[in-house]
Design a protein around this motif. Structure first.
Motif, PDB file in Angstrom:
ATOM      1  N   VAL A  97       5.795 -12.630  -3.833  1.00  0.00           N
ATOM      2  CA  VAL A  97       5.762 -11.242  -4.291  1.00  0.00           C
ATOM      3  C   VAL A  97       4.558 -11.023  -5.212  1.00  0.00           C
ATOM      4  O   VAL A  97       3.846 -10.018  -5.097  1.00  0.00           O
ATOM      5  N   ASP A  98       4.303 -11.947  -6.112  1.00  0.00           N
ATOM      6  CA  ASP A  98       3.143 -11.829  -7.005  1.00  0.00           C
ATOM      7  C   ASP A  98       1.836 -11.836  -6.220  1.00  0.00           C
ATOM      8  O   ASP A  98       0.926 -11.047  -6.502  1.00  0.00           O
ATOM      9  N   ASP A  99       1.743 -12.731  -5.242  1.00  0.00           N
ATOM     10  CA  ASP A  99       0.532 -12.790  -4.416  1.00  0.00           C
ATOM     11  C   ASP A  99       0.324 -11.483  -3.645  1.00  0.00           C
ATOM     12  O   ASP A  99      -0.788 -10.948  -3.590  1.00  0.00           O
ATOM     13  N   LEU A 100       1.402 -10.956  -3.075  1.00  0.00           N
ATOM     14  CA  LEU A 100       1.299  -9.708  -2.319  1.00  0.00           C
ATOM     15  C   LEU A 100       0.963  -8.538  -3.239  1.00  0.00           C
ATOM     16  O   LEU A 100       0.209  -7.631  -2.856  1.00  0.00           O
ATOM     17  N   SER A 101       1.479  -8.559  -4.435  1.00  0.00           N
ATOM     18  CA  SER A 101       1.166  -7.514  -5.406  1.00  0.00           C
ATOM     19  C   SER A 101      -0.331  -7.518  -5.731  1.00  0.00           C
ATOM     20  O   SER A 101      -0.960  -6.462  -5.825  1.00  0.00           O
ATOM     21  N   ASP A 102      -0.904  -8.703  -5.881  1.00  0.00           N
ATOM     22  CA  ASP A 102      -2.341  -8.813  -6.127  1.00  0.00           C
ATOM     23  C   ASP A 102      -3.146  -8.265  -4.949  1.00  0.00           C
ATOM     24  O   ASP A 102      -4.152  -7.573  -5.139  1.00  0.00           O
ATOM     25  N   VAL A 103      -2.696  -8.568  -3.746  1.00  0.00           N
ATOM     26  CA  VAL A 103      -3.383  -8.083  -2.549  1.00  0.00           C
ATOM     27  C   VAL A 103      -3.338  -6.558  -2.496  1.00  0.00           C
ATOM     28  O   VAL A 103      -4.357  -5.904  -2.247  1.00  0.00           O
ATOM     29  N   VAL A 104      -2.183  -5.988  -2.749  1.00  0.00           N
ATOM     30  CA  VAL A 104      -2.038  -4.530  -2.710  1.00  0.00           C
ATOM     31  C   VAL A 104      -2.911  -3.876  -3.782  1.00  0.00           C
ATOM     32  O   VAL A 104      -3.563  -2.863  -3.528  1.00  0.00           O
ATOM     33  N   ALA A 105      -2.950  -4.439  -4.966  1.00  0.00           N
ATOM     34  CA  ALA A 105      -3.779  -3.884  -6.041  1.00  0.00           C
ATOM     35  C   ALA A 105      -5.252  -3.931  -5.654  1.00  0.00           C
ATOM     36  O   ALA A 105      -5.994  -2.961  -5.887  1.00  0.00           O
ATOM     37  N   ARG A 106      -5.683  -5.012  -5.055  1.00  0.00           N
ATOM     38  CA  ARG A 106      -7.084  -5.146  -4.614  1.00  0.00           C
ATOM     39  C   ARG A 106      -7.384  -4.140  -3.502  1.00  0.00           C
ATOM     40  O   ARG A 106      -8.441  -3.496  -3.495  1.00  0.00           O
ATOM     41  N   GLN A 107      -6.457  -3.968  -2.588  1.00  0.00           N
ATOM     42  CA  GLN A 107      -6.652  -3.008  -1.502  1.00  0.00           C
ATOM     43  C   GLN A 107      -6.718  -1.578  -2.040  1.00  0.00           C
ATOM     44  O   GLN A 107      -7.489  -0.760  -1.542  1.00  0.00           O
TER      45      GLN A 107
END
Length: 67
Positions: free
Chosen positions: A18-28
């Motif tokens: 979840v943390d990794d995906l949150s970082d990806v979404v923020a970058r996107q």
């Protein structure tokens, strides 16, 4: 390994995912905002170019034909 330990490990892996995906979404989100700004600049430039060329309605104000 007990059931509790296995569940705790599974939760830890899920939290990391979840943390990794949150970082990806923020970058996107940052990338999308940058692309939107660039697209708006390009649309404004093209509209100015059309007006300078004698066009009556800038492309930026027209709906695409598929709408």
């Amino acid at each position: 390994m007990t059931d509790t330990t296995r569940i705790e490990e599974d939760i830890a892996h899920l939290l990391r995912t979840v943390d990794d995906l949150s970082d990806v979404v923020a970058r996107q989100e940052k990338d999308i905002d940058l692309l939107k700004r660039r697209l708006n600049i390009l649309m404004e430039r093209e509209a100015e170019r059309e007006m300078d060329a004698g066009g009556t309605v800038p492309l930026a104000d027209q709906r695409p034909p598929h709408w």
